[in-house]
Scaffold this active site. Structure first.
Site, PDB file in Angstrom:
ATOM      1  N   LYS A   9      40.877 -27.696  42.894  1.00  0.00           N
ATOM      2  CA  LYS A   9      39.902 -26.919  42.131  1.00  0.00           C
ATOM      3  C   LYS A   9      38.856 -26.280  43.063  1.00  0.00           C
ATOM      4  O   LYS A   9      38.757 -26.662  44.243  1.00  0.00           O
ATOM      5  CB  LYS A   9      39.249 -27.842  41.098  1.00  0.00           C
ATOM      6  CG  LYS A   9      40.195 -28.230  39.950  1.00  0.00           C
ATOM      7  CD  LYS A   9      39.500 -29.166  38.967  1.00  0.00           C
ATOM      8  CE  LYS A   9      40.320 -29.351  37.693  1.00  0.00           C
ATOM      9  NZ  LYS A   9      39.646 -30.271  36.749  1.00  0.00           N
ATOM     10  N   TYR A  49      43.869 -24.027  29.941  1.00  0.00           N
ATOM     11  CA  TYR A  49      43.093 -25.082  29.283  1.00  0.00           C
ATOM     12  C   TYR A  49      43.003 -24.879  27.764  1.00  0.00           C
ATOM     13  O   TYR A  49      42.060 -25.369  27.142  1.00  0.00           O
ATOM     14  CB  TYR A  49      41.702 -25.179  29.908  1.00  0.00           C
ATOM     15  CG  TYR A  49      41.693 -25.916  31.243  1.00  0.00           C
ATOM     16  CD1 TYR A  49      42.060 -27.265  31.328  1.00  0.00           C
ATOM     17  CD2 TYR A  49      41.335 -25.264  32.418  1.00  0.00           C
ATOM     18  CE1 TYR A  49      42.076 -27.944  32.547  1.00  0.00           C
ATOM     19  CE2 TYR A  49      41.331 -25.942  33.645  1.00  0.00           C
ATOM     20  CZ  TYR A  49      41.705 -27.286  33.697  1.00  0.00           C
ATOM     21  OH  TYR A  49      41.706 -27.963  34.896  1.00  0.00           O
ATOM     22  N   ARG A  85      49.407 -38.047  38.992  1.00  0.00           N
ATOM     23  CA  ARG A  85      48.241 -38.425  38.181  1.00  0.00           C
ATOM     24  C   ARG A  85      47.607 -39.708  38.726  1.00  0.00           C
ATOM     25  O   ARG A  85      46.391 -39.844  38.759  1.00  0.00           O
ATOM     26  CB  ARG A  85      48.655 -38.626  36.714  1.00  0.00           C
ATOM     27  CG  ARG A  85      49.120 -37.376  35.987  1.00  0.00           C
ATOM     28  CD  ARG A  85      48.005 -36.446  35.623  1.00  0.00           C
ATOM     29  NE  ARG A  85      47.017 -37.035  34.740  1.00  0.00           N
ATOM     30  CZ  ARG A  85      46.054 -36.337  34.139  1.00  0.00           C
ATOM     31  NH1 ARG A  85      45.948 -35.034  34.325  1.00  0.00           N
ATOM     32  NH2 ARG A  85      45.190 -36.938  33.384  1.00  0.00           N
ATOM     33  N   ARG A 102      40.143 -38.453  43.403  1.00  0.00           N
ATOM     34  CA  ARG A 102      38.859 -38.324  42.708  1.00  0.00           C
ATOM     35  C   ARG A 102      37.932 -39.504  43.024  1.00  0.00           C
ATOM     36  O   ARG A 102      36.724 -39.345  43.088  1.00  0.00           O
ATOM     37  CB  ARG A 102      39.105 -38.210  41.203  1.00  0.00           C
ATOM     38  CG  ARG A 102      39.705 -36.855  40.794  1.00  0.00           C
ATOM     39  CD  ARG A 102      40.289 -36.921  39.393  1.00  0.00           C
ATOM     40  NE  ARG A 102      40.611 -35.607  38.848  1.00  0.00           N
ATOM     41  CZ  ARG A 102      41.212 -35.428  37.679  1.00  0.00           C
ATOM     42  NH1 ARG A 102      41.564 -36.466  36.944  1.00  0.00           N
ATOM     43  NH2 ARG A 102      41.466 -34.204  37.242  1.00  0.00           N
ATOM     44  N   ASN A 112      35.855 -32.328  39.531  1.00  0.00           N
ATOM     45  CA  ASN A 112      36.694 -33.454  39.949  1.00  0.00           C
ATOM     46  C   ASN A 112      37.867 -33.066  40.839  1.00  0.00           C
ATOM     47  O   ASN A 112      38.892 -33.727  40.870  1.00  0.00           O
ATOM     48  CB  ASN A 112      37.161 -34.231  38.722  1.00  0.00           C
ATOM     49  CG  ASN A 112      37.872 -33.326  37.739  1.00  0.00           C
ATOM     50  OD1 ASN A 112      38.090 -32.150  38.022  1.00  0.00           O
ATOM     51  ND2 ASN A 112      38.252 -33.861  36.602  1.00  0.00           N
ATOM     52  N   HIS A 115      43.519 -30.698  39.726  1.00  0.00           N
ATOM     53  CA  HIS A 115      44.210 -30.718  38.427  1.00  0.00           C
ATOM     54  C   HIS A 115      45.643 -31.176  38.639  1.00  0.00           C
ATOM     55  O   HIS A 115      46.249 -30.857  39.664  1.00  0.00           O
ATOM     56  CB  HIS A 115      44.239 -29.319  37.795  1.00  0.00           C
ATOM     57  CG  HIS A 115      45.216 -29.254  36.649  1.00  0.00           C
ATOM     58  ND1 HIS A 115      44.896 -29.715  35.394  1.00  0.00           N
ATOM     59  CD2 HIS A 115      46.527 -28.876  36.591  1.00  0.00           C
ATOM     60  CE1 HIS A 115      45.967 -29.602  34.603  1.00  0.00           C
ATOM     61  NE2 HIS A 115      46.960 -29.094  35.301  1.00  0.00           N
ATOM     62  N   GLU A 126      52.914 -25.096  32.844  1.00  0.00           N
ATOM     63  CA  GLU A 126      51.926 -24.784  33.881  1.00  0.00           C
ATOM     64  C   GLU A 126      52.587 -24.211  35.139  1.00  0.00           C
ATOM     65  O   GLU A 126      52.051 -23.286  35.749  1.00  0.00           O
ATOM     66  CB  GLU A 126      51.111 -26.041  34.209  1.00  0.00           C
ATOM     67  CG  GLU A 126      50.218 -26.446  33.034  1.00  0.00           C
ATOM     68  CD  GLU A 126      49.461 -27.750  33.240  1.00  0.00           C
ATOM     69  OE1 GLU A 126      49.586 -28.368  34.331  1.00  0.00           O
ATOM     70  OE2 GLU A 126      48.734 -28.158  32.315  1.00  0.00           O
TER      71      GLU A 126
HETATM   72  N1  UDP Z   1      36.079 -32.098  31.646  1.00  0.00           N
HETATM   73  C1  UDP Z   1      34.693 -32.061  31.585  1.00  0.00           C
HETATM   74  N2  UDP Z   1      34.048 -32.898  30.698  1.00  0.00           N
HETATM   75  C2  UDP Z   1      34.724 -33.736  29.885  1.00  0.00           C
HETATM   76  C3  UDP Z   1      36.131 -33.777  29.934  1.00  0.00           C
HETATM   77  C4  UDP Z   1      36.777 -32.951  30.828  1.00  0.00           C
HETATM   78  O1  UDP Z   1      34.060 -31.306  32.315  1.00  0.00           O
HETATM   79  O2  UDP Z   1      34.077 -34.463  29.119  1.00  0.00           O
HETATM   80  C5  UDP Z   1      36.793 -31.205  32.567  1.00  0.00           C
HETATM   81  C6  UDP Z   1      37.236 -31.906  33.855  1.00  0.00           C
HETATM   82  O3  UDP Z   1      37.134 -30.965  34.919  1.00  0.00           O
HETATM   83  C7  UDP Z   1      38.693 -32.234  33.546  1.00  0.00           C
HETATM   84  C8  UDP Z   1      39.115 -31.016  32.718  1.00  0.00           C
HETATM   85  O4  UDP Z   1      37.963 -30.719  31.933  1.00  0.00           O
HETATM   86  O5  UDP Z   1      39.479 -32.356  34.730  1.00  0.00           O
HETATM   87  C9  UDP Z   1      40.302 -31.263  31.811  1.00  0.00           C
HETATM   88  O6  UDP Z   1      40.078 -32.447  31.056  1.00  0.00           O
HETATM   89  P1  UDP Z   1      41.223 -33.537  30.849  1.00  0.00           P
HETATM   90  O7  UDP Z   1      40.725 -34.485  29.832  1.00  0.00           O
HETATM   91  O8  UDP Z   1      42.519 -32.843  30.622  1.00  0.00           O
HETATM   92  O9  UDP Z   1      41.217 -34.315  32.265  1.00  0.00           O
HETATM   93  P2  UDP Z   1      42.299 -34.369  33.439  1.00  0.00           P
HETATM   94  O10 UDP Z   1      43.658 -34.183  32.836  1.00  0.00           O
HETATM   95  O11 UDP Z   1      41.938 -33.261  34.402  1.00  0.00           O
HETATM   96  O12 UDP Z   1      42.109 -35.715  34.060  1.00  0.00           O
HETATM   97 MG    MG Z   2      44.415 -32.798  31.475  1.00  0.00          MG
END
Ligand code: UDP
Ligand code: MG
Length: 151
Positions: A9, A49, A85, A102, A112, A115, A126
């Protein structure tokens, strides 16, 4: 064998962590089959997203991921989606375990670093958003048998 979509990111790029983040995946044994730097357009970010549309953090998320260049990767290996992941760690740096990307490099509750696709369906969609068929390189790693084993 699975292929998954990862991107470093904008905060990872700005902080000079591209190499160290990619190294975590490479050291694990994942094969890089696609790699490029690009700036996400607002429309691509919104497509990517779309599952989060309407959530309170959505506008900030779109602003964040379009704020600067990203580095997209297509990574291949046995159970690549789940493995990546795990290497990424929990969504927020303050919760992510040390040893994960992370957990080692971030503390924020929104920025974070990385992705990663979270399911085979998401990976398929994707990968198609970021890489054309001709941009993926289907090569055979010399140590494939030793690294991937029989799976
Ligand atoms: N995010 C955020 N606040 C939240 C939840 C998510 O800013 O409360 C952002 C964060 O950058 C995250 C992205 O939105 O990586 C996508 O969220 P997801 O729950 O899909 O998390 P990930 O799959 O990236 O772990
Ligand atoms: Mg996600």
């Amino acid at each position: 064998m699975e292929t998954t979509l990862i991107f470093v990111k904008p905060d990872g790029v700005q902080r000079g962590l591209i190499g160290r983040i990619i190294t975590k995946f490479e050291e694990k044994g994942l094969q890089i089959v696609g790699l490029k730097m690009m700036k996400l357009s607002e429309s691509l970010a919104k497509k990517h997203y779309s599952v989060h549309k309407g959530k309170p953090f959505y506008p900030g998320l779109i602003k964040y991921v379009t704020s600067g260049p990203i580095v997209a990767l297509a990574l291949r290996g046995p159970r690549a989606i789940e493995t990546c992941r795990k290497l990424m760690g929990a969504t927020f740096g303050y919760k992510a375990e040390p040893g994960t990307i992370r957990g080692d490099f971030g503390i924020s509750g929104s920025f974070n670093l990385v992705h990663g696709s979270d399911s085979p369906e998401a990976a398929k969609t994707e990968l198609a958003l970021y890489f054309g068929k001709k941009e993926l390189c289907d090569w055979k790693p010399a140590l494939m048998e030793q690294v991937f084993g029989s799976e």
